[in-house]
Design a protein around this motif. Structure first.
Motif, short mmCIF file in Angstrom:
data_model
loop_
_atom_site.label_atom_id
_atom_site.label_comp_id
_atom_site.label_asym_id
_atom_site.label_seq_id
_atom_site.Cartn_x
_atom_site.Cartn_y
_atom_site.Cartn_z
N LEU A 215 30.41 39.91 52.04
CA LEU A 215 31.66 40.62 52.33
C LEU A 215 32.90 39.86 51.86
O LEU A 215 33.95 40.47 51.63
CB LEU A 215 31.79 40.85 53.84
N THR A 216 32.79 38.55 51.73
CA THR A 216 33.97 37.73 51.45
C THR A 216 33.93 37.09 50.06
O THR A 216 34.48 37.64 49.10
CB THR A 216 34.13 36.66 52.53
N ILE A 217 33.28 35.94 49.95
CA ILE A 217 33.30 35.18 48.70
C ILE A 217 32.78 36.00 47.53
O ILE A 217 33.43 36.11 46.48
CB ILE A 217 32.47 33.89 48.84
N ILE A 218 31.60 36.61 47.71
CA ILE A 218 31.01 37.36 46.59
C ILE A 218 31.80 38.63 46.31
O ILE A 218 32.04 38.98 45.14
CB ILE A 218 29.53 37.69 46.89
N ALA A 219 32.22 39.33 47.36
CA ALA A 219 32.97 40.58 47.17
C ALA A 219 34.29 40.33 46.44
O ALA A 219 34.64 41.06 45.50
CB ALA A 219 33.23 41.24 48.52
N ILE A 220 35.01 39.30 46.86
CA ILE A 220 36.29 38.99 46.20
C ILE A 220 36.05 38.53 44.76
O ILE A 220 36.75 38.95 43.84
CB ILE A 220 37.06 37.91 47.00
N GLY A 221 35.02 37.71 44.57
CA GLY A 221 34.72 37.23 43.23
C GLY A 221 34.33 38.34 42.27
O GLY A 221 34.80 38.38 41.12
N THR A 222 33.48 39.26 42.73
CA THR A 222 33.04 40.34 41.85
C THR A 222 34.10 41.43 41.69
O THR A 222 33.95 42.32 40.84
CB THR A 222 31.74 40.98 42.37
N SER A 223 35.19 41.36 42.46
CA SER A 223 36.30 42.30 42.30
C SER A 223 37.36 41.77 41.32
O SER A 223 38.37 42.44 41.09
CB SER A 223 36.97 42.59 43.66
N LEU A 224 37.11 40.60 40.76
CA LEU A 224 38.07 40.04 39.79
C LEU A 224 38.30 40.95 38.58
O LEU A 224 39.43 41.04 38.10
CB LEU A 224 37.59 38.65 39.33
N PRO A 225 37.26 41.64 38.05
CA PRO A 225 37.53 42.56 36.93
C PRO A 225 38.53 43.66 37.31
O PRO A 225 39.38 44.02 36.49
CB PRO A 225 36.15 43.14 36.62
N GLU A 226 38.42 44.20 38.53
CA GLU A 226 39.36 45.23 38.96
C GLU A 226 40.77 44.66 39.08
O GLU A 226 41.75 45.32 38.72
CB GLU A 226 38.93 45.82 40.31
N LEU A 227 40.87 43.42 39.60
CA LEU A 227 42.19 42.78 39.72
C LEU A 227 42.80 42.56 38.34
O LEU A 227 43.98 42.85 38.12
CB LEU A 227 42.06 41.45 40.46
N ALA A 228 41.99 42.06 37.41
CA ALA A 228 42.48 41.82 36.05
C ALA A 228 42.90 43.13 35.38
O ALA A 228 43.95 43.21 34.73
CB ALA A 228 41.40 41.13 35.22
N ALA A 229 42.07 44.18 35.57
CA ALA A 229 42.39 45.48 34.97
C ALA A 229 43.67 46.06 35.55
O ALA A 229 44.49 46.64 34.82
CB ALA A 229 41.23 46.45 35.21
N SER A 230 43.87 45.89 36.86
CA SER A 230 45.09 46.40 37.50
C SER A 230 46.33 45.66 37.02
O SER A 230 47.38 46.26 36.78
CB SER A 230 44.97 46.29 39.02
N MET A 231 46.21 44.34 36.86
CA MET A 231 47.35 43.56 36.37
C MET A 231 47.70 43.95 34.93
O MET A 231 48.87 44.09 34.58
CB MET A 231 47.02 42.05 36.43
N MET A 232 46.69 44.16 34.10
CA MET A 232 46.93 44.60 32.73
C MET A 232 47.54 46.00 32.69
O MET A 232 48.41 46.28 31.85
CB MET A 232 45.62 44.59 31.92
N SER A 233 47.11 46.86 33.61
CA SER A 233 47.67 48.20 33.68
C SER A 233 49.15 48.17 34.05
O SER A 233 49.94 48.97 33.56
CB SER A 233 46.90 49.05 34.70
N LEU A 234 49.52 47.22 34.91
CA LEU A 234 50.93 47.05 35.26
C LEU A 234 51.75 46.66 34.05
O LEU A 234 52.82 47.20 33.79
CB LEU A 234 51.09 45.98 36.35
N ILE A 235 51.22 45.68 33.31
CA ILE A 235 51.93 45.20 32.11
C ILE A 235 52.11 46.33 31.10
O ILE A 235 53.17 46.47 30.47
CB ILE A 235 51.16 44.02 31.48
N LYS A 236 51.07 47.16 30.95
CA LYS A 236 51.12 48.25 29.97
C LYS A 236 51.76 49.51 30.54
O LYS A 236 51.83 50.55 29.87
CB LYS A 236 49.69 48.58 29.50
N LYS A 237 52.19 49.46 31.80
CA LYS A 237 52.80 50.60 32.50
C LYS A 237 51.84 51.80 32.57
O LYS A 237 52.23 52.94 32.37
CB LYS A 237 54.11 51.01 31.83
N GLU A 238 50.57 51.50 32.86
CA GLU A 238 49.54 52.54 32.99
C GLU A 238 49.18 52.70 34.46
O GLU A 238 48.11 52.28 34.92
CB GLU A 238 48.31 52.17 32.15
#
Length: 326
Positions: A215-238
């Protein structure tokens, strides 16, 4: 202990990196064989962000650690909405007009409720796991059929579909594509195996359950792609893609990730998953559903205040989890 923590961190990095390279290789192969970018964006690229969770779930289930797999699926959904979307909206308010997202939000809530009911009896059976997996294929097929029909009748103008298509990487040569595909197929299960083993070791050392580690370490770690994708979407205004990635990932996590422990290692589950974690996942999904009802010019509006609310819900969940440890 220090060595195990180091192995866990390295495994997470390799897991996320290899998932990205697997998607790149698979996307390139598909493009080289004439598959349209729109279909690739809705399938291969969309599923890519859930590849780490799927691999961890399969590895943990095969290793008789089904609760780690269940915790990873539930924890990733909570993390995606509360942490990833919460932080994203705090950095920049989102305005979402995609009809696809408006259709998938109720579906996400409905699927989450089904998962809650399945876990409520403290067991995840083979039948339930199979139902979820069949639901995954039905969902993908339905999404493709609806999108292709709309594209045939009219040019696709849904912001999320357009943005997802634009995210498909440019194709490389077949030789390089198959090389990256092979690298991903080798490194994904290998890194997932090391990740699960090191997480189990750390869990025992600190006296926490496999479920909590998932629920914690693994869940947060495997959610890194979503975090990276969301940050890139912000930069691209998507904005549409930022929310669409999270909704799509959560649907995949329930249908394609939570199904794996049911199929591979069906049986009894940790009681806390049914009484604490599944209800919280349902509650946080319901909260997102209601927050998205506030509209401006026909669009969903997720303000900084709403983002702060989601982020607070994530912090509250961590407090609840670790106040019960020991």
């Amino acid at each position: 202990m220090l060595l195990q923590v180091l192995i866990l961190v390295i495994s997470l990095i390799v897991l996320v990196w290899s998932a990205d390279k697997f998607v790149y290789g698979a996307s390139s192969v598909a493009r080289n064989f004439g598959v349209s970018p729109m279909i690739i964006g809705l399938t291969i690229v969309a599923m890519g962000s859930s590849a780490p969770e799927m691999m961890v779930a399969a590895t943990a289930s095969l290793d008789d650690k089904a609760n780690t797999a269940i915790g990873n699926a539930i924890g990733s959904n909570i993390t995606n909405i509360a942490l990833v979307l919460g932080l994203t909206a705090l950095l920049k308010p989102l305005q979402v007009s995609s009809s696809t997202i408006k259709r998938e939000l109720p579906i996400t809530l409905g699927i989450t409720f089904v998962a809650f009911l399945m876990l409520f009896n403290l067991e995840l059976s083979l039948v339930e796991g199979s139902i979820l997996m069949v639901g995954f294929f039905v969902y993908i097929a339905t999404l493709l059929v609806i999108t292709l029909r709309r594209a045939k009748a009219n040019p696709v103008d849904d912001p999320m579909i357009v943005e997802a298509e634009a995210e498909v990487p440019e194709a490389t040569s077949n030789k390089m594509a198959f090389l990256w595909l092979a690298a991903g197929m080798i490194l994904l299960p290998l890194s997932a195996s090391y990740l699960v083993d090191s997480a189990a070791f750390i869990a025992k050392a600190f006296g926490v359950s496999d479920l909590v580690i998932g629920l914690t370490i693994i869940a947060i770690g495997t959610s890194l792609p979503e975090l990276a994708a969301s940050m890139m979407s912000l930069i691209k205004k998507e904005d549409d893609l930022a929310l669409g990635n999270i909704i799509g990932s959560n649907i995949f996590n329930i249908l394609a990730v939570l199904s794996l422990p049911g199929i591979i290692a069906p049986g009894a589950i940790d009681a806390e998953a049914a009484s604490r974690d599944a209800p919280y996942m349902l509650g946080i999904t319901l909260l997102l559903f209601f927050l998205c009802f506030s509209r401006q010019k026909g669009a969903f509006r997720i303000t900084r205040l709403k983002g702060a609310t989601l982020f607070f819900a994530f912090i509250l969940y961590q407090v609840i989890l670790f106040s019960q440890v020991g």
